[in-house]
Scaffold this active site. Sequence first.
Site, PDB file in Angstrom:
ATOM      1  N   GLU A 178      -4.860  -8.968   1.712  1.00 47.63           N
ATOM      2  CA  GLU A 178      -5.401  -8.585   3.021  1.00 47.63           C
ATOM      3  C   GLU A 178      -6.916  -8.486   2.910  1.00 47.63           C
ATOM      4  O   GLU A 178      -7.439  -7.951   1.920  1.00 47.63           O
ATOM      5  CB  GLU A 178      -4.893  -7.213   3.494  1.00 47.63           C
ATOM      6  N   GLU A 226       0.811  -1.223   0.000  1.00 52.42           N
ATOM      7  CA  GLU A 226       0.000   0.000   0.000  1.00 52.42           C
ATOM      8  C   GLU A 226       0.852   1.284   0.000  1.00 52.42           C
ATOM      9  O   GLU A 226       0.805   2.059   0.957  1.00 52.42           O
ATOM     10  CB  GLU A 226      -0.927   0.021   1.220  1.00 52.42           C
TER      11      GLU A 226
HETATM   12  C1  BGC Z   1      -2.410  -2.285   6.087  1.00 50.40           C
HETATM   13  C2  BGC Z   1      -2.246  -3.039   7.392  1.00 50.40           C
HETATM   14  C3  BGC Z   1      -3.303  -2.555   8.366  1.00 50.40           C
HETATM   15  C4  BGC Z   1      -4.663  -2.922   7.810  1.00 50.40           C
HETATM   16  C5  BGC Z   1      -5.841  -2.526   8.682  1.00 50.40           C
HETATM   17  C6  BGC Z   1      -3.832  -2.102   5.662  1.00 50.40           C
HETATM   18  O1  BGC Z   1      -3.996  -0.784   5.288  1.00 50.40           O
HETATM   19  O2  BGC Z   1      -1.621  -2.861   5.090  1.00 50.40           O
HETATM   20  O3  BGC Z   1      -0.960  -2.832   7.860  1.00 50.40           O
HETATM   21  O4  BGC Z   1      -3.123  -3.042   9.651  1.00 50.40           O
HETATM   22  O5  BGC Z   1      -4.845  -2.310   6.559  1.00 50.40           O
HETATM   23  O6  BGC Z   1      -5.910  -1.156   8.833  1.00 50.40           O
END
Ligand code: BGC
Length: 458
Positions: free
Chosen positions: A363, A169
């Site tokens: 993610e 990101e």
């Molecule tokens: C990031 C993580 C973060 C997650 C939740 C993403 O933007 O890569 O590091 O903890 O979202 O906010």
Amino acid sequence: MFPKNFVWGAATASYQIEGASQEDGKGLSIWDVHTHDLRKSAYGQTNVAHEDTGDIACDFYHRYRSDIALMKAIGIKAFRFSISWPRVLPEGTGNINEKGIAFYNDLVDALLEAEIEPYVTLFHWDYPQALQMRGGWLNPESPEWFAEYTKCVTDALSDRVTHWMTLNEPQCHILLGHMQGVCAPKLQLTEPEGLLAMHHILMAHGRAVEVLQKHAKKKPEVGVAFCQGSLIPDSDRPEDVEAARAAFFSGADRQLWSPSWWLDPIVFGKYPEDGLQSYGEEVPKELLDQEQMDVISKPIDFIGINCYNAEPVCAGADGKPIRVRTQEGAALTANKWAVTPRALYYIPKFEFERYRLPIYITENGMSGTDWVCLDGKVHDSYRIDFMHRYLQCLQKAIEDGVDVRGYLTWSLMDNLEWNNGYTERFGLIHVDYPTQKRTLKDSAYWYHSVIRDNGANI
Ligand code: BGC
């Protein structure tokens, strides 16, 4: 059904879990500096909630072996983690910290021994403070610094690691960290400076791709993990879908969150035309330099999508997108992000149709305020429901032809949620920070069954 070799895993990042922030020769990162800056804003707030820091975090640096045993118990097939650049190169360039390298070597060995595939992110925001002092991403040498660091990691790990992500990101890192002054390094650059920082980090990505392709001992599969200013159609009506797609990829109005600003240069070798126009004369000349664009656009093998939620839009009378107001009382997670499972249908679909590259969900997950109940368990039924709904949508995207190779949930365990410190919990595993005791949440048991049955129960 999910494809036969679908990769089920979980993700983390170095600063959020490792701790050992000053141990074994590690250098400082900008997040060490940010969390330790205890000056208060006009509203009486420090940079990070509760004055939390990543000094100890989940103490993963010392506990990775028992944490791998927990991964194994959950049945996780892939573990996404990031390397702390200043742990490996304390000054960012130059001297190599052998103890830092040894840690990642041992981690990779222990993962492979447990038959868990390492998915390595080279940079997840913990930039070396020493390089920040040299101008950070504004310095034209910064892509070369990243290439040097990548070479060092490649030499150490590429005989065993084959899945790589260059950046995590960069949108958040550059926009929140360098332009809006919210996250480390808390800068408020001018817009042209911000564009230049973006350009340099994209060049760093390209140089890392080159280094990995050239020097990796085992054929690497290289990608990059992006978030997106997520817009999805409010309905499946074709006019809403097209309105959402157009808005999603529009770089106009200086919409630097649009994936077109980040993925178009990588995949097509140019910034979005509407985006460049919106900056007019303010566009730094480097962004128009063909040689530099060639560095950025080295072929990659996959796109990593970090996806949590999205805003619905519909087509107005003229076909242009209109934001749809969410319903009163709509479902929200602990950090007030809307629960919008269809994001995991439309975002992979939109990006696959535009860029034609395989996709990993790198993610997806939710923030809760979980605690250990009187019966000693963590009953996070909402997380099970959240993942179930999102995975149903992902499955539909796969059925509709989107080439999704894997799903890495955020996160393996509760960890330091950046500026929100430890006040939010995203993990499948609950961490009691004072004792470092781990407890598998109900969602971890549920995910175990999902992995075991390759998603047949979704
Ligand atoms: C990031 C993580 C973060 C997650 C939740 C993403 O933007 O890569 O590091 O903890 O979202 O906010």
